[in-house]
Design a protein around this motif. Structure first.
Motif, mmCIF file in Angstrom:
data_model
loop_
_atom_site.group_PDB
_atom_site.id
_atom_site.type_symbol
_atom_site.label_atom_id
_atom_site.label_comp_id
_atom_site.label_asym_id
_atom_site.label_seq_id
_atom_site.Cartn_x
_atom_site.Cartn_y
_atom_site.Cartn_z
ATOM 1 N N TRP A 150 0.828 -1.207 0.000
ATOM 2 C CA TRP A 150 0.000 0.000 0.000
ATOM 3 C C TRP A 150 0.862 1.256 0.000
ATOM 4 O O TRP A 150 0.631 2.169 -0.785
ATOM 5 C CB TRP A 150 -0.924 0.005 1.218
ATOM 6 N N TRP A 151 1.847 1.318 0.879
ATOM 7 C CA TRP A 151 2.641 2.538 1.062
ATOM 8 C C TRP A 151 3.423 2.899 -0.193
ATOM 9 O O TRP A 151 3.467 4.047 -0.595
ATOM 10 C CB TRP A 151 3.578 2.353 2.245
ATOM 11 N N TYR A 152 4.068 1.905 -0.794
ATOM 12 C CA TYR A 152 4.923 2.172 -1.958
ATOM 13 C C TYR A 152 4.268 1.844 -3.295
ATOM 14 O O TYR A 152 4.847 2.100 -4.345
ATOM 15 C CB TYR A 152 6.241 1.407 -1.835
ATOM 16 N N GLY A 153 3.089 1.236 -3.277
ATOM 17 C CA GLY A 153 2.407 0.887 -4.517
ATOM 18 C C GLY A 153 3.032 -0.301 -5.231
ATOM 19 O O GLY A 153 2.893 -0.437 -6.442
ATOM 20 N N TRP A 154 3.698 -1.153 -4.476
ATOM 21 C CA TRP A 154 4.358 -2.319 -5.063
ATOM 22 C C TRP A 154 3.402 -3.502 -5.157
ATOM 23 O O TRP A 154 2.469 -3.636 -4.378
ATOM 24 C CB TRP A 154 5.545 -2.748 -4.210
ATOM 25 N N SER A 155 3.685 -4.381 -6.096
ATOM 26 C CA SER A 155 2.924 -5.624 -6.214
ATOM 27 C C SER A 155 3.511 -6.650 -5.237
ATOM 28 O O SER A 155 4.644 -6.511 -4.772
ATOM 29 C CB SER A 155 3.005 -6.182 -7.634
ATOM 30 N N SER A 156 2.744 -7.683 -4.963
ATOM 31 C CA SER A 156 3.252 -8.738 -4.081
ATOM 32 C C SER A 156 4.457 -9.433 -4.703
ATOM 33 O O SER A 156 5.362 -9.861 -3.990
ATOM 34 C CB SER A 156 2.152 -9.744 -3.756
ATOM 35 N N ASP A 157 4.497 -9.521 -6.027
ATOM 36 C CA ASP A 157 5.657 -10.128 -6.695
ATOM 37 C C ASP A 157 6.918 -9.299 -6.484
ATOM 38 O O ASP A 157 8.002 -9.850 -6.280
ATOM 39 C CB ASP A 157 5.402 -10.292 -8.198
ATOM 40 N N GLU A 158 6.781 -7.973 -6.535
ATOM 41 C CA GLU A 158 7.941 -7.101 -6.311
ATOM 42 C C GLU A 158 8.446 -7.244 -4.875
ATOM 43 O O GLU A 158 9.663 -7.311 -4.640
ATOM 44 C CB GLU A 158 7.584 -5.648 -6.588
ATOM 45 N N ILE A 159 7.540 -7.318 -3.945
ATOM 46 C CA ILE A 159 7.932 -7.482 -2.541
ATOM 47 C C ILE A 159 8.567 -8.846 -2.334
ATOM 48 O O ILE A 159 9.556 -8.985 -1.608
ATOM 49 C CB ILE A 159 6.717 -7.278 -1.617
ATOM 50 N N ASP A 160 8.025 -9.840 -2.985
ATOM 51 C CA ASP A 160 8.534 -11.205 -2.858
ATOM 52 C C ASP A 160 9.976 -11.327 -3.341
ATOM 53 O O ASP A 160 10.706 -12.202 -2.890
ATOM 54 C CB ASP A 160 7.624 -12.171 -3.612
ATOM 55 N N MET A 161 10.402 -10.456 -4.234
ATOM 56 C CA MET A 161 11.765 -10.519 -4.766
ATOM 57 C C MET A 161 12.798 -9.902 -3.813
ATOM 58 O O MET A 161 13.993 -10.064 -4.002
ATOM 59 C CB MET A 161 11.844 -9.822 -6.126
ATOM 60 N N LEU A 162 12.337 -9.209 -2.767
ATOM 61 C CA LEU A 162 13.256 -8.629 -1.799
ATOM 62 C C LEU A 162 13.879 -9.723 -0.941
ATOM 63 O O LEU A 162 13.210 -10.687 -0.578
ATOM 64 C CB LEU A 162 12.521 -7.654 -0.876
ATOM 65 N N ASP A 163 15.168 -9.560 -0.608
ATOM 66 C CA ASP A 163 15.714 -10.471 0.389
ATOM 67 C C ASP A 163 15.322 -9.937 1.764
ATOM 68 O O ASP A 163 14.789 -8.832 1.891
ATOM 69 C CB ASP A 163 17.216 -10.668 0.231
ATOM 70 N N ILE A 164 15.566 -10.692 2.789
ATOM 71 C CA ILE A 164 15.052 -10.326 4.110
ATOM 72 C C ILE A 164 15.663 -9.017 4.617
ATOM 73 O O ILE A 164 14.985 -8.232 5.283
ATOM 74 C CB ILE A 164 15.252 -11.473 5.123
ATOM 75 N N ASP A 165 16.927 -8.752 4.293
ATOM 76 C CA ASP A 165 17.555 -7.500 4.728
ATOM 77 C C ASP A 165 16.910 -6.296 4.062
ATOM 78 O O ASP A 165 16.635 -5.280 4.716
ATOM 79 C CB ASP A 165 19.061 -7.514 4.450
ATOM 80 N N ASP A 166 16.650 -6.395 2.759
ATOM 81 C CA ASP A 166 15.975 -5.302 2.048
ATOM 82 C C ASP A 166 14.539 -5.137 2.549
ATOM 83 O O ASP A 166 14.053 -4.018 2.696
ATOM 84 C CB ASP A 166 15.980 -5.534 0.541
ATOM 85 N N PHE A 167 13.870 -6.246 2.781
ATOM 86 C CA PHE A 167 12.512 -6.213 3.311
ATOM 87 C C PHE A 167 12.494 -5.432 4.627
ATOM 88 O O PHE A 167 11.674 -4.533 4.814
ATOM 89 C CB PHE A 167 12.012 -7.650 3.519
#
Length: 76
Positions: free
Chosen positions: A41-58
């Motif tokens: 919601w905050w950044y307007g990202w898709s779940s796929d984009e979030i899923d590509m983050l590693d845990i540190d970036d998340f």
């Protein structure tokens, strides 16, 4: 959602401690889904984009979201 974050970091979040009570959270999965929804919601990202983050970036992006919200920023 059964993406990379959930699959790869299951144990990490299972051991997540509630910051207030210092006890292991029994609700870690729902807390993780809430965090994913907040980033989406905050950044307007898709779940796929979030899923590509590693845990540190998340974690970094969640910290940025928290900092921005506390500073009074709002989503345009």
């Amino acid at each position: 959602m059964t993406g990379r974050i959930i699959k790869n970091y299951n144990a990490l979040f299972a051991n997540y401690q509630n910051k207030k009570t210092k006890t292991a959270s029994d609700n870690w999965y729902n807390e993780l889904l809430d965090a994913i929804a907040d980033l989406a919601w905050w950044y307007g990202w898709s779940s796929d984009e979030i899923d590509m983050l590693d845990i540190d970036d998340f974690d970094r992006w969640l910290n940025q979201l928290s900092r921005q919200a506390k500073a009074g920023y709002a989503r345009a």
